[in-house]
Design a protein around this motif. Structure first.
Motif, mmCIF file in Angstrom:
data_model
loop_
_atom_site.group_PDB
_atom_site.id
_atom_site.type_symbol
_atom_site.label_atom_id
_atom_site.label_comp_id
_atom_site.label_asym_id
_atom_site.label_seq_id
_atom_site.Cartn_x
_atom_site.Cartn_y
_atom_site.Cartn_z
ATOM 1 N N PRO A 88 4.154 -6.884 7.310
ATOM 2 C CA PRO A 88 2.996 -6.061 6.934
ATOM 3 C C PRO A 88 3.221 -4.559 7.044
ATOM 4 O O PRO A 88 2.712 -3.795 6.249
ATOM 5 C CB PRO A 88 1.896 -6.519 7.894
ATOM 6 N N GLY A 89 3.973 -4.088 8.015
ATOM 7 C CA GLY A 89 4.179 -2.652 8.197
ATOM 8 C C GLY A 89 4.977 -1.983 7.097
ATOM 9 O O GLY A 89 5.066 -0.756 7.052
ATOM 10 N N ALA A 90 5.551 -2.750 6.194
ATOM 11 C CA ALA A 90 6.381 -2.181 5.132
ATOM 12 C C ALA A 90 5.582 -1.314 4.158
ATOM 13 O O ALA A 90 6.159 -0.480 3.464
ATOM 14 C CB ALA A 90 7.100 -3.290 4.375
ATOM 15 N N ALA A 91 4.283 -1.481 4.106
ATOM 16 C CA ALA A 91 3.466 -0.697 3.174
ATOM 17 C C ALA A 91 3.624 0.801 3.411
ATOM 18 O O ALA A 91 3.636 1.583 2.460
ATOM 19 C CB ALA A 91 2.002 -1.104 3.272
ATOM 20 N N HIS A 92 3.765 1.219 4.653
ATOM 21 C CA HIS A 92 3.950 2.641 4.943
ATOM 22 C C HIS A 92 5.281 3.150 4.388
ATOM 23 O O HIS A 92 5.353 4.240 3.812
ATOM 24 C CB HIS A 92 3.866 2.905 6.447
ATOM 25 N N GLU A 109 -0.447 9.234 1.638
ATOM 26 C CA GLU A 109 -1.727 8.587 1.925
ATOM 27 C C GLU A 109 -2.326 7.958 0.665
ATOM 28 O O GLU A 109 -2.844 6.840 0.707
ATOM 29 C CB GLU A 109 -2.723 9.591 2.531
ATOM 30 N N GLN A 110 -2.253 8.686 -0.452
ATOM 31 C CA GLN A 110 -2.758 8.129 -1.713
ATOM 32 C C GLN A 110 -1.950 6.893 -2.110
ATOM 33 O O GLN A 110 -2.525 5.880 -2.535
ATOM 34 C CB GLN A 110 -2.665 9.169 -2.834
ATOM 35 N N LEU A 114 -3.344 3.041 -2.613
ATOM 36 C CA LEU A 114 -3.137 2.304 -3.859
ATOM 37 C C LEU A 114 -2.394 0.981 -3.625
ATOM 38 O O LEU A 114 -2.719 -0.040 -4.228
ATOM 39 C CB LEU A 114 -2.357 3.157 -4.854
ATOM 40 N N LEU A 115 -1.409 1.006 -2.738
ATOM 41 C CA LEU A 115 -0.641 -0.211 -2.438
ATOM 42 C C LEU A 115 -1.466 -1.272 -1.737
ATOM 43 O O LEU A 115 -1.283 -2.470 -1.976
ATOM 44 C CB LEU A 115 0.557 0.126 -1.543
#
Length: 121
Positions: A88-92, A109-110, A114-115
């Motif tokens: 889950p942390g891969a989104a950053h 942040e945008q 969006l992701l």
């Protein structure tokens, strides 16, 4: 390693050459080039780009190069698929990549919003 994939129809090649710096994979049309040791999640990301190529009748590359709007659309779809195969942390990390390496003029942040936004039906 060279592998033929039926879904989507493509050729997957492991190589240290022909891949742009900063990236571990690249999908020009129905060809997927991966650096050795690429993760399953990255392969799924690149397969999305091959599906986009076939869906667009081969025009995906032109749209990608000429339009930041289309580039964002294509990358969001691919990174969302990659997220399905990652922790889950891969989104950053992916948001950072989107904001810095694709000439999209969006903040980290945008990109993160969006992701991680719920997909609309």
């Amino acid at each position: 390693m060279i592998r033929f994939c039926k879904s989507p129809l493509c050729l997957l090649i492991e190589t240290r050459w022909l891949i742009p710096r900063r990236f571990d994979g690249f999908a020009p049309g129905p060809l997927i080039l991966l650096r050795p040791g690429a993760s399953h999640a990255l392969i799924e990301h690149e397969k999305v780009h091959v599906r986009q190529f076939w869906r667009s009748g081969g025009t995906m590359g032109i749209l990608y190069l000429l339009s930041p709007r289309w580039r964002l659309r294509f990358e969001l779809e691919a990174y969302r698929e990659q997220l399905r195969h990652c922790e889950p942390g891969a989104a950053h990390q992916f948001a950072r990549m989107l904001s810095r390496h694709y000439r999209l003029n969006i903040s980290e942040e945008q990109a993160y919003r969006l992701l991680t936004a719920p997909r609309q039906a």
